[in-house]
Design a protein around this motif. Structure first.
Motif, PDB file in Angstrom:
ATOM      1  N   SER A   1       8.503  -9.986   3.755  1.00 46.87           N
ATOM      2  CA  SER A   1       7.804  -8.978   2.968  1.00 46.87           C
ATOM      3  C   SER A   1       8.559  -7.662   3.068  1.00 46.87           C
ATOM      4  O   SER A   1       9.131  -7.351   4.122  1.00 46.87           O
ATOM      5  CB  SER A   1       6.387  -8.808   3.499  1.00 46.87           C
ATOM      6  OG  SER A   1       5.808  -7.621   3.012  1.00 46.87           O
TER       7      SER A   1
ATOM      8  N   LYS B   1      11.282  -3.636  -4.036  1.00 48.96           N
ATOM      9  CA  LYS B   1      10.338  -4.124  -5.045  1.00 48.96           C
ATOM     10  C   LYS B   1      11.070  -4.831  -6.173  1.00 48.96           C
ATOM     11  O   LYS B   1      10.612  -5.857  -6.686  1.00 48.96           O
ATOM     12  CB  LYS B   1       9.517  -2.954  -5.593  1.00 48.96           C
ATOM     13  CG  LYS B   1       8.484  -2.405  -4.619  1.00 48.96           C
ATOM     14  CD  LYS B   1       7.793  -1.177  -5.172  1.00 48.96           C
ATOM     15  CE  LYS B   1       6.984  -1.485  -6.408  1.00 48.96           C
ATOM     16  NZ  LYS B   1       6.256  -0.300  -6.911  1.00 48.96           N
TER      17      LYS B   1
ATOM     18  N   THR C   1      12.106  -8.311  -4.968  1.00 49.11           N
ATOM     19  CA  THR C   1      11.042  -9.179  -4.481  1.00 49.11           C
ATOM     20  C   THR C   1      10.673 -10.249  -5.501  1.00 49.11           C
ATOM     21  O   THR C   1      10.529  -9.979  -6.690  1.00 49.11           O
ATOM     22  CB  THR C   1       9.791  -8.343  -4.128  1.00 49.11           C
ATOM     23  OG1 THR C   1      10.120  -7.442  -3.077  1.00 49.11           O
ATOM     24  CG2 THR C   1       8.643  -9.239  -3.680  1.00 49.11           C
ATOM     25  N   ILE C   2      10.525 -11.465  -5.014  1.00 56.28           N
ATOM     26  CA  ILE C   2      10.057 -12.597  -5.814  1.00 56.28           C
ATOM     27  C   ILE C   2       8.864 -13.207  -5.087  1.00 56.28           C
ATOM     28  O   ILE C   2       8.983 -13.622  -3.920  1.00 56.28           O
ATOM     29  CB  ILE C   2      11.158 -13.653  -6.011  1.00 56.28           C
ATOM     30  CG1 ILE C   2      12.367 -13.044  -6.724  1.00 56.28           C
ATOM     31  CG2 ILE C   2      10.620 -14.852  -6.789  1.00 56.28           C
ATOM     32  CD1 ILE C   2      13.526 -14.021  -6.864  1.00 56.28           C
ATOM     33  N   ASP C   3       7.713 -13.225  -5.747  1.00 54.10           N
ATOM     34  CA  ASP C   3       6.484 -13.762  -5.148  1.00 54.10           C
ATOM     35  C   ASP C   3       6.170 -13.103  -3.808  1.00 54.10           C
ATOM     36  O   ASP C   3       5.765 -13.763  -2.841  1.00 54.10           O
ATOM     37  CB  ASP C   3       6.587 -15.282  -4.970  1.00 54.10           C
ATOM     38  CG  ASP C   3       6.727 -16.025  -6.295  1.00 54.10           C
ATOM     39  OD1 ASP C   3       6.186 -15.534  -7.302  1.00 54.10           O
ATOM     40  OD2 ASP C   3       7.380 -17.085  -6.315  1.00 54.10           O
ATOM     41  N   GLY C   4       6.377 -11.778  -3.744  1.00 53.64           N
ATOM     42  CA  GLY C   4       6.012 -11.029  -2.548  1.00 53.64           C
ATOM     43  C   GLY C   4       7.018 -11.083  -1.419  1.00 53.64           C
ATOM     44  O   GLY C   4       6.794 -10.486  -0.363  1.00 53.64           O
ATOM     45  N   LYS C   5       8.143 -11.758  -1.623  1.00 46.10           N
ATOM     46  CA  LYS C   5       9.142 -11.907  -0.565  1.00 46.10           C
ATOM     47  C   LYS C   5      10.521 -11.510  -1.084  1.00 46.10           C
ATOM     48  O   LYS C   5      10.802 -11.591  -2.282  1.00 46.10           O
ATOM     49  CB  LYS C   5       9.197 -13.358  -0.055  1.00 46.10           C
ATOM     50  CG  LYS C   5       7.882 -13.872   0.523  1.00 46.10           C
ATOM     51  CD  LYS C   5       7.572 -13.235   1.871  1.00 46.10           C
ATOM     52  CE  LYS C   5       6.326 -13.851   2.493  1.00 46.10           C
ATOM     53  NZ  LYS C   5       6.008 -13.253   3.809  1.00 46.10           N
TER      54      LYS C   5
ATOM     55  N   SER D   1      13.258 -14.973   4.197  1.00 43.01           N
ATOM     56  CA  SER D   1      12.400 -14.404   3.169  1.00 43.01           C
ATOM     57  C   SER D   1      11.300 -13.619   3.859  1.00 43.01           C
ATOM     58  O   SER D   1      10.521 -14.185   4.626  1.00 43.01           O
ATOM     59  CB  SER D   1      11.795 -15.505   2.286  1.00 43.01           C
ATOM     60  OG  SER D   1      12.789 -16.138   1.519  1.00 43.01           O
TER      61      SER D   1
END
Length: 291
Positions: free
Chosen positions: A83, A58, A61-65, A81
């Motif tokens: 999830s 978490k 993570t950047i923009d969900g990836k 990249s």
């Protein structure tokens, strides 16, 4: 306060280590889906475990990836990249998963400190203050062992073996769950002198170490470009001919520097050995270019 919780005889700083043993009484259950089943202390259910700590993912993570590298299902040298949900596997029962969760919390705090230092260097330059944080070094190296065990047991680490149901050796499990220490010269290594970092590469990288004779024997894990090595087989005492010849064994801490300012993550060790720190230096001009 520090004296009461972390200051040991001789002036050594060492916080109390994370407790990873399962609570009594033992269950007598060997869950075949749990890589710690050898203890016969499982729960009946299997959890979907992040073999790379969820809290850590978490933070990265950047923009969900999250940017990752080193896993066998990626192309060689390819950064993907994905999830955080992609980095999971059914490898631990919920009882053993919960017991190891304190290690995930420790490494999340480590990354938070690294992130904080990077941010302050990039955005404050010479206006920032010296800082000091304290972590238990044995918890960091046990987290690395947890990550290695999880990645291999879930089939997400390259080991080039025909063994389809790999499980950690019992000796590794005893270390992981706090029953035994690492053997001499095994555990955490870190590059002893990293100077003039030109940029920060955000993400998580993982490479397993193995050979045909000894099987899996360690890993290299990178957190935001800071590289940690875990050795589960003792390297030679003379490291001059090894690939970790410029690494410090169980570093006293990580010292992040720019000009005269320093920020330190101190690792406390309970092994009676001398320890030297690792220094990470930053170039003022290059960091300023990231603003």
């Amino acid at each position: 306060m520090l004296r009461n919780c972390c200051l040991k005889q001789g002036g050594e700083l060492r916080p109390v280590g994370a407790v990873t043993r399962t609570p009594a009484p033992t269950t007598g259950i060997r869950n075949k889906g749990c890589y710690a089943a050898a203890f016969a202390d499982c729960s009946a259910d299997i959890s979907r475990e992040h073999y790379v700590s969820h809290g850590l993912l978490k933070l990265l993570t950047i923009d969900g990836k999250i940017a990752i590298d080193g896993f066998p299902w990626q192309g060689g040298g390819t950064i993907s990249s994905v999830s955080p949900a992609a980095l999971t596997g059914k490898i631990l029962c919920s009882r053993h998963n919960l017991a190891l969760s304190p290690l995930d919390a420790v490494v999340s705090r480590l990354l938070q400190r690294i992130d904080q230092f990077h941010h302050e260097f990039i955005h404050s330059l010479r206006k920032h203050q010296n800082r000091f944080f304290l972590l238990n070094g044995h918890d960091i190296e046990r987290w690395m062992l947890k990550t290695l065990c999880g990645a291999v047991a879930s089939g997400n680490a390259e080991i080039r073996t025909e063994e389809s149901n790999w499980r950690p050796p019992l000796e590794w499990l005893r270390i992981l769950f706090g029953e035994e220490p690492f053997p001499p010269r095994c555990g955490l290594y870190f590059h002893s002198e990293v100077s003039d970092k030109p940029y920060i590469e955000r993400g998580f990288k993982f490479v397993s170490f193995f050979n045909k004779i000894g099987g899996v024997y360690g890993a290299r894990i990178s957190l935001n470009d800071e590289r940690f090595v875990l050795a589960m087989s003792a390297p030679p005492e003379d490291l001059s001919e090894s690939f970790i010849r410029d690494h410090a064994y169980r570093p006293q801490g990580l010292r992040f520097m720019i000009d005269s300012c320093e920020k330190v993550v101190h690792f406390g060790w309970d092994d009676g050995l001398p320890h030297r720190g690792a220094t990470i230096g930053y170039q003022t001009t290059d960091i300023g270019s990231q603003l």
